[in-house]
Design a protein around this motif. Structure first.
Motif, short mmCIF file in Angstrom:
data_model
loop_
_atom_site.label_atom_id
_atom_site.label_comp_id
_atom_site.label_asym_id
_atom_site.label_seq_id
_atom_site.Cartn_x
_atom_site.Cartn_y
_atom_site.Cartn_z
N THR A 101 -8.39 2.87 -0.59
CA THR A 101 -9.04 3.12 0.70
C THR A 101 -10.55 3.28 0.51
O THR A 101 -11.34 2.70 1.26
N TYR A 160 0.82 -1.21 0.00
CA TYR A 160 0.00 0.00 0.00
C TYR A 160 0.86 1.26 0.00
O TYR A 160 0.59 2.19 -0.75
N GLN A 207 -3.69 5.15 -3.54
CA GLN A 207 -3.97 4.84 -2.14
C GLN A 207 -5.37 5.31 -1.76
O GLN A 207 -6.13 4.59 -1.10
#
Length: 98
Positions: free
Chosen positions: A68, A56, A64
């Motif tokens: 998320t 990640y 990212q």
């Protein structure tokens, strides 16, 4: 976006060329460890490339955020809309189930 291919890692591998067209060719398979050519398209591993795994923290910031939003507990997305860039930590139990 491209990432450096790096050295050939041991273990099964997925042909980059086949993976890019996986929905057209319905080729979702992996190649055996040590194979030098893709068993589906017969392309040399060094020529066509292979999938790489990134942690990640190695992903670009925009990716990212996307990961998320799609896969993290929804409370992270909710808090991130009010406090952009916030960091959420959990106790030993992990995130709450919703």
């Amino acid at each position: 976006m491209t990432f450096p291919q790096g050295d050939i890692a041991p273990g099964p591998w997925r042909c980059r060329k086949c993976y890019a067209t996986r929905f057209e060719t319905m080729c979702f398979g992996m190649n055996d460890d040590g194979a030098t050519h893709c068993r589906h398209c017969d392309c040399a591993r060094a020529e066509c490339g292979w999938s790489i795994w990134l942690n990640y923290d190695q992903l670009p910031r925009s990716w990212q955020r996307s990961v998320t939003a799609q896969h993290a507990p929804k409370v992270l997305s909710l808090l991130g809309t009010k406090w952009p860039g916030c960091s959420v930590t959990y106790d030993a139990r992990g995130p709450p189930s919703v």
